[in-house]
Enzyme design. Structure first.
Site: not given
Ligand code: ADP
Ligand code: AMP
Ligand code: ZN
Length: 219
Positions: A93, A164, A131, A175, A18
């Site tokens: 969300r 992160r 990532r 998550r 996203k």
């Protein structure tokens, strides 16, 4: 009187792409990316009150409370750069946030389209564990799929790339759980409104981008 704007709601599991696509769409369309995750991370870095409040939720991979998040998005969407609309990434969300967004956007024609970037769980984990994010500008890389020119260094501003905290395995598991429990119902919500369009997120970054641009031309 309705003044019609373009509001794109990007849906998909954490890691689906996203943020990557929102940044590319921002460049192509001029509509700003509004990423609640990025705004929270900015506040965390600058140790603001909002950042301090959000930290414990983000560390666990839970959602930051709706009242705070909704107020933050309402303020952001009233900024002058959002006068033509926005690319929403990471908001809404849950169903409560979706209803609040509908209320905010009612004078402007509502949500224009809700693309769902589909990705299976195995690939999702690969995306998240690889990532890397720029500490200064927030640009997103992947150590294998979208590496920077120089390892550990941002192509755009030379900033340091970091992993992160919430991309650690245990937090990622929560998550994904939070996504399936709270966010996935939005798929039905936007489908019922005729706004959902599914996109194959396993394609290369450019192919996903082309699919999204084609969609925006039609909506
Ligand atoms: P999200 O915002 O949905 O959490 P990101 O845009 O941060 O996802 O992407 C997650 C990771 O996957 C990043 O490392 C990014 O570079 C990489 N990525 C994004 N889209 C693709 C793609 N189509 N193919 C391969 N890797 C991708
Ligand atoms: P993201 O960058 O979208 O992966 O978001 C990172 C974290 O920020 C999430 O795990 C949540 O803790 C928080 N967050 C981002 N967007 C929202 C939202 N719309 N509502 C509540 N919490 C959010
Ligand atoms: Zn950078």
């Amino acid at each position: 009187m309705s003044d019609k704007r373009t509001y794109v709601v990007l849906l998909g599991v954490p890691g689906a792409g996203k943020g990557t696509q929102a940044k590319l769409l921002e460049q192509c369309t001029g509509l700003p990316q509004v990423s609640t995750g990025d705004i929270f991370r900015y506040n965390l870095k600058n140790e603001t009150e909002l950042g301090k409040l959000a930290k414990s939720y983000m560390d666990r991979g839970d959602l930051v409370p709706d009242d705070v998040t909704i107020r933050m998005v309402r303020d952001r969407l009233q900024q002058p750069d959002c006068a033509q609309g926005a690319i929403l990434d990471g908001f809404p969300r849950n169903l409560n946030q979706a209803a609040a967004l509908d209320e905010m956007l009612a004078p402007h024609g509502g949500v224009s389209v809700a693309p769902l970037i589909n990705l299976d769980d195995e690939e999702t984990i690969r995306r998240i564990t690889g990532r890397r994010t720029c500490r200064t500008c927030g640009a997103v890389y992947h150590i294998l799929y979208n590496p920077p020119k120089v390892e550990g260094v941002c192509d755009i501003d030379g900033g340091e790339l970091y992993q992160r905290d919430d991309d650690a395995e245990e937090t990622v598991r929560n998550r994904l759980y939070v996504y399936y429990k709270q966010t996935a119902p939005l798929i039905g919500y936007y489908f019922a409104k005729g706004l959902l369009v599914e996109i194959d997120g396993a394609q290369a970054i450019e192919a996903v981008q082309q699919a999204l641009l084609a969609l925006l031309k039609r909506s």
